[in-house]
Design a protein around this motif. Sequence first.
Motif, PDB file in Angstrom:
ATOM      1  N   ARG A  81      30.645  -0.659 -60.187  1.00 52.55           N
ATOM      2  CA  ARG A  81      30.550  -1.120 -61.575  1.00 52.55           C
ATOM      3  C   ARG A  81      31.769  -1.962 -61.966  1.00 52.55           C
ATOM      4  O   ARG A  81      31.634  -3.014 -62.597  1.00 52.55           O
ATOM      5  CB  ARG A  81      30.410   0.083 -62.511  1.00 52.55           C
ATOM      6  CG  ARG A  81      30.141  -0.324 -63.964  1.00 52.55           C
ATOM      7  CD  ARG A  81      29.770   0.881 -64.800  1.00 52.55           C
ATOM      8  NE  ARG A  81      30.853   1.854 -64.831  1.00 52.55           N
ATOM      9  CZ  ARG A  81      30.725   3.111 -65.243  1.00 52.55           C
ATOM     10  NH1 ARG A  81      29.532   3.549 -65.632  1.00 52.55           N
ATOM     11  NH2 ARG A  81      31.744   3.930 -65.265  1.00 52.55           N
TER      12      ARG A  81
ATOM     13  N   GLU B 210      31.584  -5.946 -62.974  1.00 53.50           N
ATOM     14  CA  GLU B 210      32.047  -6.394 -64.286  1.00 53.50           C
ATOM     15  C   GLU B 210      33.106  -7.490 -64.140  1.00 53.50           C
ATOM     16  O   GLU B 210      33.122  -8.459 -64.885  1.00 53.50           O
ATOM     17  CB  GLU B 210      32.606  -5.219 -65.082  1.00 53.50           C
ATOM     18  CG  GLU B 210      31.541  -4.279 -65.615  1.00 53.50           C
ATOM     19  CD  GLU B 210      32.099  -3.237 -66.576  1.00 53.50           C
ATOM     20  OE1 GLU B 210      33.320  -3.289 -66.853  1.00 53.50           O
ATOM     21  OE2 GLU B 210      31.323  -2.404 -67.035  1.00 53.50           O
TER      22      GLU B 210
ATOM     23  N   GLU C 170      21.157  -8.724 -64.509  1.00 52.16           N
ATOM     24  CA  GLU C 170      21.372  -7.342 -64.945  1.00 52.16           C
ATOM     25  C   GLU C 170      20.995  -6.371 -63.824  1.00 52.16           C
ATOM     26  O   GLU C 170      19.971  -6.533 -63.168  1.00 52.16           O
ATOM     27  CB  GLU C 170      20.553  -7.027 -66.189  1.00 52.16           C
ATOM     28  CG  GLU C 170      20.757  -5.607 -66.693  1.00 52.16           C
ATOM     29  CD  GLU C 170      20.089  -5.352 -68.027  1.00 52.16           C
ATOM     30  OE1 GLU C 170      20.136  -4.199 -68.509  1.00 52.16           O
ATOM     31  OE2 GLU C 170      19.503  -6.301 -68.583  1.00 52.16           O
TER      32      GLU C 170
ATOM     33  N   PRO D 259      20.482  -2.315 -63.510  1.00 48.99           N
ATOM     34  CA  PRO D 259      20.438  -1.063 -64.291  1.00 48.99           C
ATOM     35  C   PRO D 259      21.551  -0.097 -63.883  1.00 48.99           C
ATOM     36  O   PRO D 259      21.829   0.094 -62.702  1.00 48.99           O
ATOM     37  CB  PRO D 259      19.059  -0.487 -63.946  1.00 48.99           C
ATOM     38  CG  PRO D 259      18.237  -1.692 -63.590  1.00 48.99           C
ATOM     39  CD  PRO D 259      19.175  -2.638 -62.909  1.00 48.99           C
TER      40      PRO D 259
ATOM     41  N   TYR E 209      25.474  -2.868 -64.209  1.00 47.96           N
ATOM     42  CA  TYR E 209      25.979  -4.107 -64.810  1.00 47.96           C
ATOM     43  C   TYR E 209      25.049  -4.633 -65.907  1.00 47.96           C
ATOM     44  O   TYR E 209      23.848  -4.776 -65.693  1.00 47.96           O
ATOM     45  CB  TYR E 209      26.143  -5.182 -63.731  1.00 47.96           C
ATOM     46  CG  TYR E 209      26.590  -6.516 -64.270  1.00 47.96           C
ATOM     47  CD1 TYR E 209      27.881  -6.689 -64.743  1.00 47.96           C
ATOM     48  CD2 TYR E 209      25.710  -7.593 -64.309  1.00 47.96           C
ATOM     49  CE1 TYR E 209      28.302  -7.920 -65.245  1.00 47.96           C
ATOM     50  CE2 TYR E 209      26.117  -8.828 -64.810  1.00 47.96           C
ATOM     51  CZ  TYR E 209      27.406  -8.982 -65.277  1.00 47.96           C
ATOM     52  OH  TYR E 209      27.819 -10.194 -65.778  1.00 47.96           O
ATOM     53  N   THR E 210      25.629  -4.900 -67.077  1.00 48.71           N
ATOM     54  CA  THR E 210      24.895  -5.496 -68.195  1.00 48.71           C
ATOM     55  C   THR E 210      25.605  -6.790 -68.590  1.00 48.71           C
ATOM     56  O   THR E 210      26.741  -6.746 -69.082  1.00 48.71           O
ATOM     57  CB  THR E 210      24.850  -4.544 -69.402  1.00 48.71           C
ATOM     58  OG1 THR E 210      24.299  -3.293 -68.990  1.00 48.71           O
ATOM     59  CG2 THR E 210      24.019  -5.127 -70.533  1.00 48.71           C
TER      60      THR E 210
ATOM     61  N   HIS F 227      25.603  -8.980 -71.061  1.00 49.00           N
ATOM     62  CA  HIS F 227      26.134  -9.264 -72.396  1.00 49.00           C
ATOM     63  C   HIS F 227      27.430  -8.501 -72.677  1.00 49.00           C
ATOM     64  O   HIS F 227      28.246  -8.948 -73.479  1.00 49.00           O
ATOM     65  CB  HIS F 227      25.089  -8.949 -73.476  1.00 49.00           C
ATOM     66  CG  HIS F 227      24.867  -7.495 -73.704  1.00 49.00           C
ATOM     67  ND1 HIS F 227      23.953  -6.755 -72.985  1.00 49.00           N
ATOM     68  CD2 HIS F 227      25.468  -6.610 -74.556  1.00 49.00           C
ATOM     69  CE1 HIS F 227      23.967  -5.497 -73.400  1.00 49.00           C
ATOM     70  NE2 HIS F 227      24.879  -5.375 -74.344  1.00 49.00           N
ATOM     71  N   VAL F 228      27.649  -7.350 -72.005  1.00 44.92           N
ATOM     72  CA  VAL F 228      28.887  -6.593 -72.225  1.00 44.92           C
ATOM     73  C   VAL F 228      30.069  -7.373 -71.704  1.00 44.92           C
ATOM     74  O   VAL F 228      31.073  -7.559 -72.362  1.00 44.92           O
ATOM     75  CB  VAL F 228      28.801  -5.219 -71.509  1.00 44.92           C
ATOM     76  CG1 VAL F 228      30.155  -4.510 -71.570  1.00 44.92           C
ATOM     77  CG2 VAL F 228      27.733  -4.354 -72.154  1.00 44.92           C
TER      78      VAL F 228
END
Length: 233
Positions: free
Chosen positions: A202, A206, A216, A218, A221-222, A224-225
């Motif tokens: 993670r 990031e 993305e 699940p 990693y997202t 928009h963050v």
Amino acid sequence: MFGIDPSFLSSLVQVILIDLVLAGDNAVVIGLAAAGLASDVRRKAILIGILAATVLRIFFALITTQLLALGGGLLIAGGVLLLYVCWKMYRELATPASDEHNAREALEDADINADGTIAGKPSRKTLRQAIIQIIIADVSMSLDNVLAVAGAAQHHFEALIIGLGLSVIMMGAAASLIAGLLHRHRWIAWVGLIIILFVALRMGLEGLGMFVVLPEIPLLYTPHVVGAAAAVH
């Protein structure tokens, strides 16, 4: 539920397991380094090792949040370092039973298997050599611990503070007890290894997401963050 953020609880559980596993791992390394020394010298080496690990955890805790806030490059570096930690932990989980037994006897200063010796046969290792070996290991493992806790806590500052406080307490007051616990319940160490691997991936993603566009993933990693964090800079 009860006004508690589920993501905070998830981060806190990860932090506590990481602390537990890495404190026990550090204690075993200290015990192995001190094994073979004379009884009075061995106690000094273990005490110095645990004190050094405690002080180093406090020091790295004071600077790690600032370092990780500097940008994606350090997040990637932290993730790579934690992947190396995972590899080391995997190898140590396969440590011969005799070596781990000697480490436990050294930490507890007891002849557990009643063979007339504590921590194996005496070696030619000096106190100075043992301390150098212990401090080198402490530097690496204390940084590993603080980075893993910071990564698991994510943006929950309270979980980060609790985790760093626990890591200091565990090394300072309960290192040998935790080492014994992990020896009896091996599955705890394996769960900790999986969590640290998750945190490493993670953190790395990031950091990488600050330089390239990633899809993305699940749980890991997202976009928009990270995008929001990059926009601030």
